[in-house]
Design an enzyme around this catalytic site. Structure first.
Site, PDB file in Angstrom:
ATOM      1  N   ASN A 169      -6.976  -5.917   2.163  1.00 44.36           N
ATOM      2  CA  ASN A 169      -6.060  -5.452   3.218  1.00 44.36           C
ATOM      3  C   ASN A 169      -4.951  -6.504   3.350  1.00 44.36           C
ATOM      4  O   ASN A 169      -4.928  -7.523   2.640  1.00 44.36           O
ATOM      5  CB  ASN A 169      -6.825  -5.259   4.535  1.00 44.36           C
ATOM      6  CG  ASN A 169      -5.984  -4.550   5.590  1.00 44.36           C
ATOM      7  OD1 ASN A 169      -5.357  -3.538   5.325  1.00 44.36           O
ATOM      8  ND2 ASN A 169      -5.944  -5.099   6.795  1.00 44.36           N
TER       9      ASN A 169
ATOM     10  N   ASP B  76      -6.513  -1.376   2.247  1.00 44.45           N
ATOM     11  CA  ASP B  76      -5.692  -0.837   1.150  1.00 44.45           C
ATOM     12  C   ASP B  76      -6.541  -0.411  -0.034  1.00 44.45           C
ATOM     13  O   ASP B  76      -6.176   0.468  -0.792  1.00 44.45           O
ATOM     14  CB  ASP B  76      -4.651  -1.864   0.704  1.00 44.45           C
ATOM     15  CG  ASP B  76      -3.558  -1.949   1.756  1.00 44.45           C
ATOM     16  OD1 ASP B  76      -3.722  -2.725   2.713  1.00 44.45           O
ATOM     17  OD2 ASP B  76      -2.575  -1.193   1.637  1.00 44.45           O
TER      18      ASP B  76
ATOM     19  N   ARG C 255       3.864   0.423  -6.127  1.00 43.94           N
ATOM     20  CA  ARG C 255       3.075  -0.656  -5.499  1.00 43.94           C
ATOM     21  C   ARG C 255       1.667  -0.641  -6.123  1.00 43.94           C
ATOM     22  O   ARG C 255       1.096   0.437  -6.310  1.00 43.94           O
ATOM     23  CB  ARG C 255       2.993  -0.473  -3.963  1.00 43.94           C
ATOM     24  CG  ARG C 255       4.371  -0.591  -3.288  1.00 43.94           C
ATOM     25  CD  ARG C 255       4.243  -0.693  -1.771  1.00 43.94           C
ATOM     26  NE  ARG C 255       3.754  -2.000  -1.374  1.00 43.94           N
ATOM     27  CZ  ARG C 255       3.382  -2.300  -0.126  1.00 43.94           C
ATOM     28  NH1 ARG C 255       3.455  -1.366   0.827  1.00 43.94           N
ATOM     29  NH2 ARG C 255       2.965  -3.514   0.182  1.00 43.94           N
TER      30      ARG C 255
ATOM     31  N   GLY D 111       1.773   1.349   4.292  1.00 47.96           N
ATOM     32  CA  GLY D 111       0.431   1.678   4.772  1.00 47.96           C
ATOM     33  C   GLY D 111      -0.217   2.552   3.708  1.00 47.96           C
ATOM     34  O   GLY D 111       0.426   3.475   3.190  1.00 47.96           O
ATOM     35  N   ALA D 112      -1.482   2.234   3.388  1.00 41.75           N
ATOM     36  CA  ALA D 112      -2.122   2.861   2.218  1.00 41.75           C
ATOM     37  C   ALA D 112      -2.095   4.396   2.238  1.00 41.75           C
ATOM     38  O   ALA D 112      -1.592   5.020   1.298  1.00 41.75           O
ATOM     39  CB  ALA D 112      -3.544   2.329   2.086  1.00 41.75           C
TER      40      ALA D 112
HETATM   41  O1  MRU Z   1       2.329  -3.820   2.963  1.00 43.92           O
HETATM   42  P1  MRU Z   1       1.880  -2.709   3.860  1.00 43.92           P
HETATM   43  O2  MRU Z   1       2.592  -2.664   5.162  1.00 43.92           O
HETATM   44  O3  MRU Z   1       1.895  -1.371   3.134  1.00 43.92           O
HETATM   45  O4  MRU Z   1       0.365  -3.042   4.158  1.00 43.92           O
HETATM   46  C1  MRU Z   1      -0.380  -2.161   4.967  1.00 43.92           C
HETATM   47  C2  MRU Z   1      -1.742  -2.628   5.274  1.00 43.92           C
HETATM   48  O5  MRU Z   1      -2.203  -3.633   4.777  1.00 43.92           O
HETATM   49  C3  MRU Z   1      -2.572  -1.748   6.162  1.00 43.92           C
HETATM   50  O6  MRU Z   1      -3.436  -2.499   6.939  1.00 43.92           O
HETATM   51  C4  MRU Z   1      -3.409  -0.812   5.280  1.00 43.92           C
HETATM   52  O7  MRU Z   1      -2.584  -0.148   4.351  1.00 43.92           O
HETATM   53  C5  MRU Z   1      -4.166   0.189   6.076  1.00 43.92           C
HETATM   54  S1  MRU Z   1      -3.130   1.431   6.745  1.00 43.92           S
HETATM   55  C6  MRU Z   1      -4.079   2.601   7.481  1.00 43.92           C
END
Ligand code: MRU
Length: 344
Positions: free
Chosen positions: A246, A236, A88, A46-47
């Site tokens: 996202n 993201d 990442r 999550g970002a």
């Molecule tokens: O690969 P991830 O699980 O890190 O991806 C997360 C997302 O795409 C979320 O929707 C995004 O980071 C928003 S979190 C507030």
């Protein structure tokens, strides 16, 4: 409230999101390289959460440095920052948080190394605390968009688990529920890593918010039946023209929402906006291991051994498909985002 990341005395505690929903397990990181690996492996994801974890990783790594002068300390710290930044590529919050840590270093050039180490811990903890406050502000603004009895569709997990706590998209739902509205959520399972099925459902169940799980390919049918009144997702990285990157599948959901007249909102802190990107086309999209698609959760193989597989972790939703972007400073139309970024 669920706390996915905590600074403990001398180590970083992460709630292991790969173990959810089966077990609540913590990963205690005493080395910044363990934090970096946890980000790569989606144990913290999550970002905003990976930004906070990276900041904590920088603070953790700083404690082990033996440099005695500012220049030597700064050089070693930059190597730690580079290691964490390489985990990442897509979520800009990662780079934003590392930059905040570097700023602290550079504004304390006259401080002793002992003092610098303490300042870096303070800054990482401040980033965590601020993120929770920002999410609550996003929630307050976004809650006004949800009416009593509505059903919200979300994708991936943009909740407490993806942030310092409270969440962005799920923060909006949470805030509306706290205001006394009866809101229910439809969570898309979010292939291939199933953040929706494993994390969003678990998190909402903890708060007793009604949630129904669907597979990603069911959203259109439910919209056609009028069973989804609004979509709220996280982000993201957001370009200055309002294009949003996202989790993979967000774009398809936005297209479906437009076809069915369902409003499509993105909830994100300003640290997710990348002013250096004039459009979403330039945002790097992480390509993840093909095993995530070939096997269900690393276990059962679902395709022949020689299958060609493509596994982009994110997609880009053009600004014109987005009804509004909910930030801690209010709700902006994508085209007004640049103005919103400048307002105090
Ligand atoms: O690969 P991830 O699980 O890190 O991806 C997360 C997302 O795409 C979320 O929707 C995004 O980071 C928003 S979190 C507030």
């Amino acid at each position: 409230m669920i706390s996915p990341i905590e600074w403990k005395d001398g180590y970083v505690r992460l709630l292991d999101q790969q173990a959810l929903p089966h077990s609540v397990t913590f990963l205690d990181c005493r080395d910044y390289r363990v934090v970096a690996q946890a980000i790569k492996d989606l144990r913290v994801r999550g970002a905003p959460a990976i930004g906070i974890a990276a900041a904590m990783g920088v603070a953790l790594g700083a404690q082990t440095l033996e440099a005695k002068t500012f220049d030597a300390f700064s050089k070693d710290l930059c190597e730690i920052c580079d290691h964490l930044a390489a985990t990442r590529p897509t979520a800009v919050n990662l780079f934003w948080a590392i930059e905040q840590m570097k700023k602290v270093l550079n504004t304390h050039r006259d401080a002793s190394v002992v003092e610098l180490k303490a300042q870096l811990i303070t800054e990482a903890c401040r980033i965590l605390k601020e993120d929770i406050e920002v999410n609550k502000a996003i929630g307050r603004h976004g809650a006004a968009l949800l009416a009593e009895g509505q059903t919200v569709m979300t994708h991936c997990n943009a909740g407490s688990l993806a942030t310092g706590g409270y969440g962005t998209a799920l923060g909006v739902v949470r805030a509306a529920c706290e205001e006394g509205k009866n809101i229910s959520v439809i969570a898309g399972e979010t292939r291939p890593v199933l953040q929706g099925a494993r994390l969003t459902v678990w998190e909402l169940q903890q708060d007793k918010i009604p949630v129904t799980l669907i597979t990603d390919n069911m959203a259109g049918a439910l919209m056609r039946q009028g069973r989804i009144q609004v979509c709220v997702v996280g982000a993201d990285r957001i370009a200055s023209n309002g294009d949003v990157v996202n989790k993979i599948g967000t774009y398809s959901l936005a297209v479906l929402a437009r076809a069915h007249g369902v409003p499509f909102y993105v909830a994100a802190p300003r640290s997710t906006i990348d002013a250096s990107m004039s459009s979403g086309d330039g945002i790097p999209i992480e390509e993840r291991d093909t095993g995530e698609v070939a096997n269900v959760l690393g276990m059962t193989r679902i395709t022949p051994e020689n299958t060609v597989i493509h596994n982009p972790a994110f997609d880009m939703t053009p600004a014109q498909l987005i009804t509004g972007i909910i930030t801690e400073r209010g709700i902006f139309r994508p085209e007004d985002l640049a103005r919103g970024m400048l307002e105090c």
